[in-house]
Each structure stands twice: as structure tokens, then as C-alpha cells.
Design a protein around this motif. Structure first.
Motif, PDB file in Angstrom:
ATOM      1  N   ALA A 176      16.171 -31.528 -73.147  1.00  0.00           N
ATOM      2  CA  ALA A 176      15.601 -32.708 -73.810  1.00  0.00           C
ATOM      3  C   ALA A 176      14.234 -33.032 -73.218  1.00  0.00           C
ATOM      4  CB  ALA A 176      16.540 -33.894 -73.681  1.00  0.00           C
ATOM      5  N   LEU A 177      14.118 -33.014 -71.915  1.00  0.00           N
ATOM      6  CA  LEU A 177      12.849 -33.302 -71.261  1.00  0.00           C
ATOM      7  C   LEU A 177      11.822 -32.209 -71.570  1.00  0.00           C
ATOM      8  CD1 LEU A 177      11.408 -35.339 -69.489  1.00  0.00           C
ATOM      9  CD2 LEU A 177      12.225 -34.080 -67.487  1.00  0.00           C
ATOM     10  N   GLU A 178      12.267 -30.977 -71.611  1.00  0.00           N
ATOM     11  CA  GLU A 178      11.356 -29.871 -71.939  1.00  0.00           C
ATOM     12  C   GLU A 178      10.825 -30.007 -73.365  1.00  0.00           C
ATOM     13  OE1 GLU A 178       9.971 -27.682 -69.864  1.00  0.00           O
ATOM     14  OE2 GLU A 178      11.047 -28.896 -68.383  1.00  0.00           O
ATOM     15  N   THR A 179      11.685 -30.410 -74.288  1.00  0.00           N
ATOM     16  CA  THR A 179      11.250 -30.615 -75.668  1.00  0.00           C
ATOM     17  C   THR A 179      10.218 -31.733 -75.737  1.00  0.00           C
ATOM     18  OG1 THR A 179      13.354 -29.820 -76.538  1.00  0.00           O
ATOM     19  CG2 THR A 179      12.018 -31.177 -78.015  1.00  0.00           C
ATOM     20  N   LEU A 180      10.457 -32.811 -75.026  1.00  0.00           N
ATOM     21  CA  LEU A 180       9.519 -33.925 -74.997  1.00  0.00           C
ATOM     22  C   LEU A 180       8.163 -33.476 -74.450  1.00  0.00           C
ATOM     23  CD1 LEU A 180       9.245 -36.953 -75.603  1.00  0.00           C
ATOM     24  CD2 LEU A 180      10.057 -37.391 -73.267  1.00  0.00           C
ATOM     25  N   LYS A 181       8.179 -32.682 -73.407  1.00  0.00           N
ATOM     26  CA  LYS A 181       6.930 -32.155 -72.834  1.00  0.00           C
ATOM     27  C   LYS A 181       6.190 -31.283 -73.838  1.00  0.00           C
ATOM     28  CE  LYS A 181       8.437 -32.189 -68.003  1.00  0.00           C
ATOM     29  NZ  LYS A 181       8.814 -31.339 -66.853  1.00  0.00           N
ATOM     30  N   LYS A 182       6.922 -30.444 -74.574  1.00  0.00           N
ATOM     31  CA  LYS A 182       6.290 -29.580 -75.583  1.00  0.00           C
ATOM     32  C   LYS A 182       5.654 -30.408 -76.688  1.00  0.00           C
ATOM     33  CE  LYS A 182       9.311 -25.619 -74.846  1.00  0.00           C
ATOM     34  NZ  LYS A 182      10.424 -24.809 -75.392  1.00  0.00           N
ATOM     35  N   ILE A 183       6.354 -31.444 -77.141  1.00  0.00           N
ATOM     36  CA  ILE A 183       5.801 -32.302 -78.186  1.00  0.00           C
ATOM     37  C   ILE A 183       4.526 -32.981 -77.689  1.00  0.00           C
ATOM     38  CG2 ILE A 183       6.194 -34.426 -79.517  1.00  0.00           C
ATOM     39  CD1 ILE A 183       9.188 -33.520 -79.681  1.00  0.00           C
ATOM     40  N   ALA A 184       4.540 -33.481 -76.468  1.00  0.00           N
ATOM     41  CA  ALA A 184       3.351 -34.130 -75.903  1.00  0.00           C
ATOM     42  C   ALA A 184       2.183 -33.155 -75.821  1.00  0.00           C
ATOM     43  CB  ALA A 184       3.664 -34.715 -74.530  1.00  0.00           C
ATOM     44  N   GLU A 185       2.460 -31.930 -75.446  1.00  0.00           N
ATOM     45  CA  GLU A 185       1.390 -30.930 -75.368  1.00  0.00           C
ATOM     46  C   GLU A 185       0.824 -30.623 -76.756  1.00  0.00           C
ATOM     47  OE1 GLU A 185      -1.482 -28.461 -73.929  1.00  0.00           O
ATOM     48  OE2 GLU A 185      -0.295 -29.975 -72.883  1.00  0.00           O
ATOM     49  N   MET A 186       1.688 -30.553 -77.758  1.00  0.00           N
ATOM     50  CA  MET A 186       1.221 -30.326 -79.130  1.00  0.00           C
ATOM     51  C   MET A 186       0.337 -31.479 -79.595  1.00  0.00           C
ATOM     52  SD  MET A 186       4.370 -28.473 -81.142  1.00  0.00           S
ATOM     53  CE  MET A 186       5.764 -29.330 -80.422  1.00  0.00           C
ATOM     54  N   VAL A 187       0.707 -32.706 -79.240  1.00  0.00           N
ATOM     55  CA  VAL A 187      -0.114 -33.868 -79.584  1.00  0.00           C
ATOM     56  C   VAL A 187      -1.453 -33.781 -78.869  1.00  0.00           C
ATOM     57  CG1 VAL A 187      -0.321 -36.387 -79.343  1.00  0.00           C
ATOM     58  CG2 VAL A 187       1.830 -35.372 -80.150  1.00  0.00           C
ATOM     59  N   ARG A 188      -1.428 -33.449 -77.586  1.00  0.00           N
ATOM     60  CA  ARG A 188      -2.659 -33.345 -76.797  1.00  0.00           C
ATOM     61  C   ARG A 188      -3.602 -32.317 -77.419  1.00  0.00           C
ATOM     62  NH1 ARG A 188      -0.374 -32.234 -72.469  1.00  0.00           N
ATOM     63  NH2 ARG A 188      -0.203 -34.324 -71.621  1.00  0.00           N
ATOM     64  N   VAL A 189      -3.063 -31.160 -77.773  1.00  0.00           N
ATOM     65  CA  VAL A 189      -3.882 -30.103 -78.380  1.00  0.00           C
ATOM     66  C   VAL A 189      -4.425 -30.553 -79.734  1.00  0.00           C
ATOM     67  CG1 VAL A 189      -3.762 -27.772 -79.381  1.00  0.00           C
ATOM     68  CG2 VAL A 189      -2.781 -28.210 -77.119  1.00  0.00           C
ATOM     69  N   SER A 190      -3.592 -31.195 -80.533  1.00  0.00           N
ATOM     70  CA  SER A 190      -4.020 -31.660 -81.856  1.00  0.00           C
ATOM     71  C   SER A 190      -5.130 -32.699 -81.764  1.00  0.00           C
ATOM     72  CB  SER A 190      -2.838 -32.253 -82.626  1.00  0.00           C
ATOM     73  OG  SER A 190      -1.906 -31.242 -82.934  1.00  0.00           O
ATOM     74  N   LEU A 191      -5.068 -33.546 -80.748  1.00  0.00           N
ATOM     75  CA  LEU A 191      -6.109 -34.559 -80.562  1.00  0.00           C
ATOM     76  C   LEU A 191      -7.385 -33.962 -79.989  1.00  0.00           C
ATOM     77  CD1 LEU A 191      -4.033 -37.541 -79.131  1.00  0.00           C
ATOM     78  CD2 LEU A 191      -5.019 -37.327 -81.427  1.00  0.00           C
ATOM     79  N   GLY A 192      -7.274 -32.802 -79.376  1.00  0.00           N
ATOM     80  CA  GLY A 192      -8.443 -32.156 -78.805  1.00  0.00           C
ATOM     81  C   GLY A 192      -8.636 -32.449 -77.337  1.00  0.00           C
ATOM     82  N   ASP A 193      -8.109 -33.562 -76.874  1.00  0.00           N
ATOM     83  CA  ASP A 193      -8.232 -33.943 -75.478  1.00  0.00           C
ATOM     84  C   ASP A 193      -7.675 -35.351 -75.340  1.00  0.00           C
ATOM     85  OD1 ASP A 193      -8.793 -33.715 -72.816  1.00  0.00           O
ATOM     86  OD2 ASP A 193     -10.946 -33.960 -73.009  1.00  0.00           O
TER      87      ASP A 193
END
Length: 121
Positions: free
Chosen positions: A17-34
Motif C-alpha cells: 500500500a505504501l509502495e503504491t502511494l509512493k508510485k502515485i506521488a512520483e507520477m504526479v511529480r513527473v506530470s507536474l514537471g517539478d
């Protein structure tokens, strides 16, 4: 950066569950550009929401946007999370802390569900 984003999950004793949350956050970070994108869990995992709010503020955020990964607008959305936010606003005057809507019934979720149906059909 004056905006910090927190992706808030319910939390779970299951490590994935925590790993999935981290992956989602990283996808958001990448999508925002920074920018400042952190995770938080309401229960069971760290960081919890107060810790994550302090982290994004320490990184320079003057506005904290909390994105709840909750399907329903239940008790956590109506009471628990707003209580934490109120406490953090008192501790951090001058910092705007806002809660986005829960996921809810959204056509974009239907698209994911249709993909999952195709995967097993």
C-alpha cells in the motif's frame, strides 16, 4: 516553490500500500514537471498527515494542497482530515492548507475500470 502537494492515502498494514502511494506521488511529480510532492497516510503508515504538512512547509511551501485518495466522502473526509487541517492551520499561520475533493464518481475512474475489465476478458 510556494506550493506543496500531499497525496493522502488511507494507509494499510500491507507494505505494498505504501509502495503504491509512493508510485502515485512520483507520477504526479513527473506530470507536474517539478515541485514539492509528498505522501501521507491517515493510518498505519508514516509519514502521517501532520508530518507531511510540516515537510512541505519546511521545503518552502506557503500553500499546501492535500489530495485525498478516498473514493467516498465519508467520515475521514468530513471529520478526521479537516480536524488535522484545522490543527495544522493553527500551528502554521500564514500557510494556506486546502483539501481537494475526494475521488468520487468520476468518468476518469470509469476509464480505468474499463481497462481492468479488458485486461481479464
Amino acid at each position: 516553490m510556494d506550493r506543496g502537494i500531499i497525496i493522502l492515502g488511507h494507509g494499510s498494514k500491507a507494505p505494498e500500500a505504501l509502495e503504491t502511494l509512493k508510485k502515485i506521488a512520483e507520477m504526479v511529480r513527473v506530470s507536474l514537471g517539478d515541485g514539492i510532492v509528498e505522501i501521507a497516510s491517515l493510518q498505519f503508515n508514516k509519514p502521517d498527515l501532520p508530518e507531511a504538512i510540516q515537510t512541505v512547509i519546511a521545503k518552502g511551501a506557503r500553500k499546501v494542497i492535500i489530495i485525498p485518495l478516498f473514493l467516498y466522502n465519508g467520515i475521514h473526509m468530513q471529520e478526521d482530515i479537516p480536524a488535522v487541517i484545522a490543527e495544522q492551520k493553527d500551528k502554521n499561520p500564514g500557510v494556506e492548507i486546502v483539501l481537494a475533493k475526494n475521488l468520487g464518481a468520476d468518468d476518469r475512474i470509469v476509464g480505468v475500470l474499463l481497462d481492468r475489465i479488458k485486461e481479464v476478458s
